[in-house]
Design a protein around this motif. Sequence first.
Motif, PDB file in Angstrom:
ATOM      1  N   PHE A  24      -0.478   8.785  13.171  1.00 56.01           N
ATOM      2  CA  PHE A  24      -0.419   7.462  13.590  1.00 56.01           C
ATOM      3  C   PHE A  24      -1.876   6.776  14.217  1.00 56.01           C
ATOM      4  CE2 PHE A  24       0.359   4.088  16.983  1.00 56.01           C
ATOM      5  CZ  PHE A  24       1.170   3.309  16.394  1.00 56.01           C
ATOM      6  N   HIS A  25      -2.275   7.602  15.161  1.00 60.22           N
ATOM      7  CA  HIS A  25      -3.562   7.267  15.730  1.00 60.22           C
ATOM      8  C   HIS A  25      -4.488   6.977  14.795  1.00 60.22           C
ATOM      9  CE1 HIS A  25      -1.595   7.702  19.649  1.00 60.22           C
ATOM     10  NE2 HIS A  25      -1.651   9.213  19.449  1.00 60.22           N
ATOM     11  N   ALA A  26      -4.830   7.953  13.915  1.00 57.24           N
ATOM     12  CA  ALA A  26      -5.786   7.637  12.769  1.00 57.24           C
ATOM     13  C   ALA A  26      -5.585   6.632  12.222  1.00 57.24           C
ATOM     14  CB  ALA A  26      -5.812   9.015  11.993  1.00 57.24           C
ATOM     15  N   TYR A  27      -4.315   6.138  11.783  1.00 58.76           N
ATOM     16  CA  TYR A  27      -4.128   4.963  11.028  1.00 58.76           C
ATOM     17  C   TYR A  27      -4.503   3.659  11.630  1.00 58.76           C
ATOM     18  CZ  TYR A  27      -1.591   0.797   9.670  1.00 58.76           C
ATOM     19  OH  TYR A  27      -1.036  -0.549   9.159  1.00 58.76           O
ATOM     20  N   CYS A  28      -4.252   3.397  12.949  1.00 64.67           N
ATOM     21  CA  CYS A  28      -4.681   2.588  13.989  1.00 64.67           C
ATOM     22  C   CYS A  28      -6.115   2.606  14.140  1.00 64.67           C
ATOM     23  CB  CYS A  28      -3.737   2.561  15.352  1.00 64.67           C
ATOM     24  SG  CYS A  28      -2.096   2.492  15.144  1.00 64.67           S
ATOM     25  N   GLN A  29      -6.749   3.532  14.263  1.00 66.57           N
ATOM     26  CA  GLN A  29      -8.185   3.561  14.356  1.00 66.57           C
ATOM     27  C   GLN A  29      -8.701   3.063  13.147  1.00 66.57           C
ATOM     28  OE1 GLN A  29      -8.608   7.601  15.529  1.00 66.57           O
ATOM     29  NE2 GLN A  29      -8.774   7.328  17.569  1.00 66.57           N
ATOM     30  N   LEU A  52       0.908  -1.251   0.076  1.00 66.45           N
ATOM     31  CA  LEU A  52       0.197   0.227   0.103  1.00 66.45           C
ATOM     32  C   LEU A  52       0.780   1.303   0.034  1.00 66.45           C
ATOM     33  CD1 LEU A  52      -2.497  -1.337   2.606  1.00 66.45           C
ATOM     34  CD2 LEU A  52      -2.996  -1.087   0.239  1.00 66.45           C
ATOM     35  N   GLU A  53       0.617   1.999  -1.009  1.00 68.61           N
ATOM     36  CA  GLU A  53       1.350   3.494  -0.881  1.00 68.61           C
ATOM     37  C   GLU A  53       0.609   4.347   0.305  1.00 68.61           C
ATOM     38  OE1 GLU A  53       4.053   4.194  -2.960  1.00 68.61           O
ATOM     39  OE2 GLU A  53       3.872   1.887  -2.931  1.00 68.61           O
ATOM     40  N   PRO A  54       1.399   5.438   0.483  1.00 69.59           N
ATOM     41  CA  PRO A  54       0.977   6.250   1.660  1.00 69.59           C
ATOM     42  C   PRO A  54      -0.531   6.953   1.247  1.00 69.59           C
ATOM     43  CG  PRO A  54       3.277   6.934   1.269  1.00 69.59           C
ATOM     44  CD  PRO A  54       2.858   5.762   0.188  1.00 69.59           C
ATOM     45  N   GLY A  55      -1.425   6.667   2.119  1.00 68.40           N
ATOM     46  CA  GLY A  55      -2.709   7.025   2.041  1.00 68.40           C
ATOM     47  C   GLY A  55      -3.641   6.050   1.314  1.00 68.40           C
ATOM     48  N   GLU A  56      -3.300   4.789   0.821  1.00 68.40           N
ATOM     49  CA  GLU A  56      -3.916   3.855   0.185  1.00 68.40           C
ATOM     50  C   GLU A  56      -4.348   2.955   1.312  1.00 68.40           C
ATOM     51  OE1 GLU A  56      -3.617   0.649  -3.279  1.00 68.40           O
ATOM     52  OE2 GLU A  56      -1.874   1.352  -2.628  1.00 68.40           O
TER      53      GLU A  56
END
Length: 882
Positions: free
Chosen positions: A565-570, A351-355
Amino acid sequence: MQRIPNSTYRLQMHKDFTFDDAAAIAEYLYALGISHVYSSPYLQAAPGSMHGYDVVDHQHVNAELGGEAAHYRFSIKLGENGLGQILDIVPNHMSLGQENHLWWDVIENGSASRYASFFDIDWQPQEERLRDKVLVPILADQYGVVLSRGDIRVTRSGNCIFVECSGQRLPVAPNSLPAILGRAADYAHSDILNFISASFGRLPIPSFGDRRRILDRNRDKIVLNSLLHRVCLEEDAACQAIDRAINELNQNHDALDDFLNQQNYRLAFWKTADQQLGYRRFFDVNTLIGLRVERDYVFEETHSRLIEWIKRGVLDGVRVDHPDGLRDPYEYFQRLRAAAPDGWIIGEKILEPGEFLRESWPIEGTSGYDFLNIALGVLVDPAGLARLTDVYSAFTGEPTHFPSIAHDKKLAVTQEALGSDVNRLTSLFVDICEQNRDHRDSTRVEIRRAIREIAACFSVYRTYVIPDRDEITPEDRAIIARAIRQARENKPEIGADLFDFMGDVLTLRVTGRLESEFVLRFQQFTSPVMAKGVEDTAFYCYNRLTALNEVGADPARDGYTPEEFHAYCQRMQATHPYTMITLSTHDTKRSDDVRARMAVLTEVPDQFAEAIERWSAANDRFKTNSLPDRNSEYFYYQTLIGAWPLSPDRARQYMQKAMREAKQKTSWVANNQEFEDALNAFIDSTLADEHFTGELAQFVRSIEPAARVNSLAQTLMKHTAPGVPDLYQGGELWDHSLVDPDNRRPVDYTHRYNLLKELRSGLTIDQVTARMEEGLPKMALIRAALHLRRHNPLWFGANAEYAALHATGAKAKNVLAYRRGNNVVTVVPRLTLNLTGWEDTTLELPEGRWRNQLTGEVLNGGSVSIATLFEHFPVALLALEA
């Protein structure tokens, strides 16, 4: 019930680390806290394979690992020690060679082979001389030169006749045998040999796909081979006659050339592969041929053993290698899920950043590159990264706009290594234009350039448009539209109409049989363009901070904020709570500990700049004709810092691979001996210079405390963020490995088990941290986190909410904290090199009694000083006590 691992431990299996070797560490792995062994591919691979991705037989276990008996012992041993098993599988391709009986049958019988439809071969390419033939580019020179030297010969073994060249043996087409057997029959005055010869010549050539006639032909061929075998056993005169005919053929180059032209393959100079190869490969590896696994019978042939193991409980799941190479990944995963409804299925989707992974795919998640990139990204200093851009530019004079570098490298790889794939797509689109009066005058040259440019402008590995289902998502439309728009801007001389028409085909605005085929093949093409152009080229050219040059990363990005980072984990918790999360794999370019150390450079960019300028001036005397160049030298110093101590042998091997991948001064296909000799001499001289190595060691010592905090921080994050943590072999202690084969060096498990026994004996936390150099704190952290997960799996499951926690006070930006459900809190520091103290920084813990799993300390809910949390150990893992 689905069999979700609690954790995995990756083992690289090969002839020097077999099933029995793996079985011997089962007790250790369970004691460490691992729930599942995650094995590299172990179906029968090519001889000497060190990785297993070059499968030649899907029905058998690799004999070099111990075969079926050893696999049984290994599986039993895992079960006896409470361990499950995950297997890495390879559905996209197979390795060529005599060991692959499917391929052997294809090059013997061509499109009349029973297995011709198993492989992604173009039997009717644009070049007429290659029609109904497979290009075999194995010769060391031009075909005629090799033939004239006598380096292509026909040989016999029993009743089997072969072509031998370049150290390889190839079968001969049955229909070509009369050229040998007919003459031999005359010499031996053998009616039966004459009958066999004539019968081979009369074998039909069924049309591709005529299954009944193909099977009839194969039956007849088997009967004739049996007769020939009997003749060779019973009639010595016949054997001598055959050998005489073969010898005469080898002496007559014109006759031998005619015989070779009758084969179902075309021997060729190895350099022809990039432009003329008629089959889809794995990236640009000529010896790995694409499979048509979308066909039911191919899926069954290649997956029956795996599915049997899953149903019997030998396996609990699989990791699918390179699903983007498949024609229809979604359909493949649906079929795999139907066959293994309870299995844990992971896809190696980059996955590329944002994908993000498509939520419609019936799998648990990815193999973890997305996590390792964001985990490191949140530990680097954005301001320091920006400063390193200036440092890199000043030292090397190299361009620093990574998107342009990546685009140019992708464009280059479409012209060179992937040229044959472009040619195939071009021919297909020429036919599409020929059927459209508005575009029939588009030239082959224009079409080829447009395809290359659009592929180079793709921001992700691929899209997932499926014409047969009229399936295209808004996300895919946007990706294609962006690539078309950028391609038009980059190449205005081609003409906007052609780009727009190609975009209409790719987005299903224009449809048809040829159009559908183009869409599917183009999507299989953009993945290797990204992989070879960016990961395997641009990532070795743009060297601002090479720790960020990992698969799926944007090395020009100035890190990630804690909020990102938190948004990704959520999002992961909401969509793929059982995805794999990792920090090192068999494919990472640097281990997690190397990256953790290099990340500290963002906290000392000016000191780093001063050091490399000083080292470069002192080491200039070790250069040969100003070689190595400044970019290579900059890369070298970062490598030494990240992997120190590094022996000259390891350094030479790694730098050679890195520089060849960069393709700036040397490459795999065109070795620049002058540059490589100069580089090796530079490495040997610098590493023999005590003054330089002393300064280097001192620099590493100055950043090592912060590097180890980074390592412990990302290790704890891996074990408590949403997903299933994976540990790469040996990584339970400090491991400063580089890209393969460096990361496949033997692991000392006896030493590790002894250390683990010491931990289990009850060492205090101060005793553990006192042995920082040995890596004991890392092992202690991993053991504590894994055992917490083992005893409380629901605390980390699909219903274990992920919530960010925010510190307050002067050093709040240096704290990353989050909660899993109501039971676990993770707290790690960041940017710690120049941190002198925590001052008034605190964290608000939820109500209750919290025990630090790493120190044994008990804390009450409410405001807790960060200094207290980190007093005895650099990170904190808190669990709510009942």
